[in-house]
Design an enzyme around this catalytic site. Structure first.
Site, PDB file in Angstrom:
ATOM      1  N   CYS A 101     -52.789  76.005 -98.896  1.00 13.40           N
ATOM      2  CA  CYS A 101     -53.086  74.868 -99.764  1.00 13.40           C
ATOM      3  C   CYS A 101     -51.807  74.338-100.426  1.00 13.40           C
ATOM      4  CB  CYS A 101     -54.165  75.237-100.779  1.00 13.40           C
ATOM      5  SG  CYS A 101     -54.987  73.784-101.491  1.00 13.40           S
ATOM      6  N   HIS A 145     -58.805  77.332 -97.242  1.00 12.01           N
ATOM      7  CA  HIS A 145     -58.667  78.650 -97.870  1.00 12.01           C
ATOM      8  C   HIS A 145     -59.380  79.734 -97.075  1.00 12.01           C
ATOM      9  CE1 HIS A 145     -56.745  77.437-101.679  1.00 12.01           C
ATOM     10  NE2 HIS A 145     -57.412  76.319-101.526  1.00 12.01           N
ATOM     11  N   GLU A 151     -58.331  82.735 -97.106  1.00 12.08           N
ATOM     12  CA  GLU A 151     -58.064  83.979 -97.827  1.00 12.08           C
ATOM     13  C   GLU A 151     -59.097  84.310 -98.896  1.00 12.08           C
ATOM     14  OE1 GLU A 151     -56.777  81.164-100.969  1.00 12.08           O
ATOM     15  OE2 GLU A 151     -56.986  81.133 -98.787  1.00 12.08           O
TER      16      GLU A 151
END
Length: 241
Positions: free
Chosen positions: A92, A179, A181
């Site tokens: 990001c 995202h 993660e």
């Protein structure tokens, strides 16, 4: 022991589901918080030392140097890391900073992209670790700016609101706008920390919470598959054992 330095901008935007993979690969994890430590911490960072560097997300803009002066030192650290050729991952804001350090533009989107929605892979994206996502399939989007794929990089993914969602430079550099993660079981700090942004964008936190619970296990499985393969390839490209 191998080491990873993760530059973190807000406490809850951490390595998430990538942490167990890093531990599996024998990495010692170190977080560096420039917002707490200031630019001196980045200027003192040995950019060549850690086997892996990760630039995490955050609610500030990649062009906000005048508002957040440590970003200048962070961009310098990223440029030094790129010059070293060692593995570098950006997520990001992190991907936007890498793109900017490489000469790409970062600019506002017409409207923010927040929530669980599809991402699509380019032909190159389908040939690498991102194929584990599916094409298309759900990921978590949370951004109002976007990068353009920087010079010398390969565009890997896109969504309909955002034409540049991921890029790579060989096997060693990966930038993700979305995202992978995020640990969906720990979505609550995101909902709290970004409450004002959600309200402004008219995004319902109840719906986000329910989607995280519904899709969390599958998102974790796919995200870890992507990261495990990318890290394996990045280590091999640099001869890390």
């Amino acid at each position: 022991m191998k080491s990873v330095v993760a530059i973190r901008h807000v406490a809850f935007e951490d390595l998430g589901i990538f942490e167990p993979i890093l531990e599996e690969f024998g990495y010692r994890i170190r977080y560096l918080d420039p917002g707490l430590l200031g630019p001196d911490a980045l200027e003192a960072l040995d950019d060549d030392s850690p086997e892996l560097m990760v630039i995490l997300g955050g609610p500030i803009g990649a062009n906000d140097d005048a508002l957040y002066p440590f970003l200048g030192a962070e961009l310098d650290a990223i440029r030094h890391r790129l010059d070293s050729g060692r593995p570098l991952l950006g997520i990001c804001l992190g991907a936007q900073l890498i793109a900017r350090a490489m000469g790409g533009r970062v600019f506002p989107m017409p409207e923010k992209e927040i929530g669980f929605d599809d991402v699509y892979l380019t032909r190159e994206g389908q040939e690498g670790p991102l194929r584990h996502i599916g094409n298309p399939d759900l990921v978590l989007h949370w951004h109002g700016d976007m990068f353009e794929t920087p010079p010398g990089a390969t565009r890997l993914a896109y969504s309909h609101p955002c034409s540049h969602q991921a890029f790579s430079v060989g096997a060693r550099v990966l930038g993700l706008q979305f995202h992978l993660e995020v640990d969906s079981a720990r979505i609550e700090p995101w909902l709290i920390g970004h409450a004002a942004e959600l309200a402004e964008a008219e995004v319902d936190p109840v719906e986000l919470r329910e989607q995280a619970l519904r899709h969390g296990a599958d998102l974790t499985r796919r995200g870890q598959q992507v990261f495990r393969e990318w890290l394996t390839n990045a280590e091999a490209a640099f001869g890390i054992e």
